[in-house]
Motif scaffolding. Structure first.
Motif, short mmCIF file in Angstrom:
data_model
loop_
_atom_site.label_atom_id
_atom_site.label_comp_id
_atom_site.label_asym_id
_atom_site.label_seq_id
_atom_site.Cartn_x
_atom_site.Cartn_y
_atom_site.Cartn_z
N ALA A 69 5.34 23.81 -36.21
CA ALA A 69 4.66 22.60 -35.74
C ALA A 69 4.67 21.51 -36.81
N SER A 70 4.64 20.29 -36.36
CA SER A 70 4.57 19.13 -37.25
C SER A 70 3.32 18.31 -36.91
N THR A 71 2.61 17.88 -37.92
CA THR A 71 1.40 17.09 -37.67
C THR A 71 1.72 15.81 -36.89
N GLY A 72 2.93 15.30 -37.04
CA GLY A 72 3.33 14.09 -36.34
C GLY A 72 3.42 14.25 -34.84
N ASP A 73 3.45 15.49 -34.36
CA ASP A 73 3.53 15.75 -32.92
C ASP A 73 2.19 15.66 -32.21
N TYR A 74 1.09 15.53 -32.98
CA TYR A 74 -0.24 15.62 -32.40
C TYR A 74 -1.12 14.44 -32.80
N ASP A 75 -2.03 14.11 -31.90
CA ASP A 75 -2.97 13.01 -32.13
C ASP A 75 -4.29 13.50 -32.70
N ALA A 76 -4.59 14.79 -32.54
CA ALA A 76 -5.85 15.36 -33.02
C ALA A 76 -5.68 16.87 -33.11
N LEU A 77 -6.64 17.52 -33.76
CA LEU A 77 -6.62 18.96 -34.00
C LEU A 77 -7.97 19.55 -33.65
#
Length: 187
Positions: A69-77
């Motif tokens: 996974a890449s943090t750039g793929d998501y808007d929040a966690l």
């Protein structure tokens, strides 16, 4: 405002031992607000859920390995709790690395119950105001956090709650804060 999260993609980082209600209810609130979610984990297949840490409570399908996974793929966690879940995540280099990188993005992170343990391992609570399940509060203090006993605490990008009893307030808070995901707050 039923679609305030339309177009947002939320990562849910969890593994075996996740407290079912702490994954299921927030995910339902996120979906209800129009978000897409992906469960990231440290192994493929399914993760085993628990109820009050003790009783088996079914499974959740893993959408992607956290190592892929890449943090750039998501808007929040979202970091749900359960005792076993974050205890395993904080021992996994890929999971801790993902959380550390996510904190650096400034994007919002919701965490409940024992979930902040992974934030401790990622050195992400120092100088922050946070809440959690009572048994990990010493760990949070030792990691430099100011720990409070409140239903929901929002400190910059981190939204935290204490327990399943706080889920209604927590779910409302993460939907509201995740909706602001484009307005990043430095970690």
């Amino acid at each position: 405002m039923a679609q305030e999260l339309k177009g947002k993609k939320i990562a849910i980082l969890a593994t075996d031992g996740v407290e079912r209600v702490e994954l299921e209810q927030p995910r339902g609130a996120l979906h209800g607000a129009g978000a897409r979610t992906e469960i990231l984990s440290i192994h493929p297949g399914e993760i085993q859920a628990r109820q009050w840490d003790m009783n088996p409570a079914g499974t959740f399908a893993v959408d992607r390995l956290v190592s892929d996974a890449s943090t750039g793929d998501y808007d929040a966690l979202l970091l749900p709790g359960g005792t076993m879940n974050p205890d395993q995540l904080r021992m996994n280099r890929d999971a801790v690395g993902f959380v550390k990188a996510f904190v650096a993005t400034g994007k919002p992170i919701g965490t409940i119950c024992h979930g902040p343990w992974t934030l401790v391992e990622a050195d992400a609570v120092r100088g922050r105001r946070i809440t959690s399940w009572p048994s990990i509060r010493t760990d949070l203090r030792n990691a430099g956090a100011t720990v409070v006993d409140e239903e929901v605490v929002i400190d910059r990008q981190i939204i935290s709650s204490r327990s399943p009893a706080d889920l209604p307030a927590f779910c409302a808070a993460i939907v509201e804060q995740f909706a602001k995901a484009g307005q990043q707050v430095p970690g």
